[in-house]
Design an enzyme around this catalytic site. Sequence first.
Site, PDB file in Angstrom:
ATOM      1  N   LYS A  87      19.407  38.208  38.877  1.00 59.58           N
ATOM      2  CA  LYS A  87      19.755  36.981  39.601  1.00 59.58           C
ATOM      3  C   LYS A  87      19.113  35.745  38.953  1.00 59.58           C
ATOM      4  O   LYS A  87      19.627  34.640  39.068  1.00 59.58           O
ATOM      5  CB  LYS A  87      19.298  37.062  41.059  1.00 59.58           C
ATOM      6  CG  LYS A  87      19.804  38.251  41.851  1.00 59.58           C
ATOM      7  CD  LYS A  87      21.294  38.169  42.122  1.00 59.58           C
ATOM      8  CE  LYS A  87      21.773  39.075  43.236  1.00 59.58           C
ATOM      9  NZ  LYS A  87      21.616  40.511  43.024  1.00 59.58           N
TER      10      LYS A  87
HETATM   11  C1  LIG Z   1      22.406  41.580  43.309  1.00 56.88           C
HETATM   12  C2  LIG Z   1      22.088  42.836  42.603  1.00 56.88           C
HETATM   13  C3  LIG Z   1      23.091  43.747  42.240  1.00 56.88           C
HETATM   14  C4  LIG Z   1      24.537  43.549  42.633  1.00 56.88           C
HETATM   15  O1  LIG Z   1      25.150  42.461  41.998  1.00 56.88           O
HETATM   16  P1  LIG Z   1      26.503  41.851  42.620  1.00 56.88           P
HETATM   17  O2  LIG Z   1      26.797  40.671  41.768  1.00 56.88           O
HETATM   18  O3  LIG Z   1      26.174  41.457  44.032  1.00 56.88           O
HETATM   19  O4  LIG Z   1      27.543  42.899  42.560  1.00 56.88           O
HETATM   20  C5  LIG Z   1      22.725  44.857  41.508  1.00 56.88           C
HETATM   21  N1  LIG Z   1      21.435  45.102  41.180  1.00 56.88           N
HETATM   22  C6  LIG Z   1      20.447  44.258  41.526  1.00 56.88           C
HETATM   23  C7  LIG Z   1      19.052  44.593  41.149  1.00 56.88           C
HETATM   24  C8  LIG Z   1      20.738  43.090  42.231  1.00 56.88           C
HETATM   25  O5  LIG Z   1      19.747  42.248  42.558  1.00 56.88           O
END
Ligand SMILES: *Cc1c(COP(=O)(O)O)cnc(C)c1O
Length: 463
Positions: free
Chosen positions: A112
């Site tokens: 993120k």
């Molecule tokens: C947010 C997240 C995901 C999922 O990603 P999306 O874009 O919501 O599909 C997978 N792994 C981790 C560690 C995340 O923080």
Amino acid sequence: MRYVSTRGGGAPADFSQVLLAGLAPDGGLYVPEEWPSFTSDQIAAFAGRPYWEVATEVLSRFTGNTFSRERLGAICQDAYATFAHPAVTPLKQLDSGLFLLELFHGPTLAFKDVAMQLLARLYDAVLAGSGRTLTIVCATSGDTGGAAVEAFRGARHARIVALFPEGRISEVQRRFMTTAADANVRTVAVKGSFDDCQALVKAMFRDEAFRTEVDLSGVNSINWARIAAQAVYYFVSAVALGAPHRPVRFAVPTGNFGDAFAGYAARRMGLDVERITVATNSNDIVARALGDGRYQTGPVAVTQSPAMDIQVASNFERLYFEASRRDAVETARAFEAFAGQGLIDLAPQALAYMRDLFEGRMVSEDETARTILSTLNETGEVIDPHTAVGVAAARYASASSSPLVALSTAHPAKFPEAVRAATGAEPALHVRSRGLFDKVERFDRLPADVEAAKAYVRTFARG
Ligand SMILES: *Cc1c(COP(=O)(O)O)cnc(C)c1O
């Protein structure tokens, strides 16, 4: 560059409007009016260039004339200087054709950060001199909140409220969010699931008077700028593995379908993406939809990969829109019905369109734990449970000679309990999580109630 809503409402918007709004006013998601694209030669020229330069190239296609080239370049350079690895998103080889794309070298150890570090700087650039202070409300399944708080704390033109499901995120995830001491940050434990938190945010956006009153803004993965920022590492990794001269496959641990959709975006922009395996935990709404054509929500199960404990994958609406030949009337009909009934039956043509690129795979809890252990035994790499879901799904991907990149979305130190349970050993602490346990936590509590949440945000925005 202009953007339209998947539900067809409102006038086309420019990049800065899309950035600050998050969700479109009609409840739809913004998508580019036309997809920008790169030629093979342009993609080939990405090889060997620093991450921030490729980011500038890709982002410039989406920002239009919002910034000068120099300004955007400086923003990208500054955002990616916060990463602890010089390559920003390095590749690591696991097997003859299998690679891990490490997306977790940012300040909160999850992918993120890749988008959020950029987003906070884009906000500042767009709002400079405006005198506005936006109120960002963000629902988090664990990692978005930490990344957003870290990126926006101390921001001049924004305050931030992060809503997380109480008791359903790891302690390290929680502490990345709740230990920020800045006056423009609030964190809230909501009695409910991530889907409940996300529903609160969506309800706030639907209330026009409230939206205006607090100058509401959203940075969840429905925000187009996040998708654009995430498309960058598809290009960077594919080029490192031989694109545009050979196709590349990806396996993507999926919750809200933002990361997987960024791969679709890269393909629409000209990257030869052969296949994307959408890897889910037992909250498998997208994997099921790609299998039987029924996009149907269900109760949320608590798993070791909490960032993917989601049964409403918001970005799926963007794919649906494309798969329905950009029919906004049909998309609005389907997703308004989904809000009531929790079900969309995909038309055969739309399903075929999706399957041309995507395949779904659900990975059980047991298989996730076994994958953490077998990866350690076979390669020496400790992977986190979200990454393990992707790696497990990659092992089932249909046969092909193209390299397969499994997205590694979090550092194992963020999920020590799951890693310990699978391997019997504690993952090494990351420098960035040291000190987290000595800091004071601050958070409030709220029921999963729209009026209570609005009152809370209103008070914070006035204060
Ligand atoms: C947010 C997240 C995901 C999922 O990603 P999306 O874009 O919501 O599909 C997978 N792994 C981790 C560690 C995340 O923080």
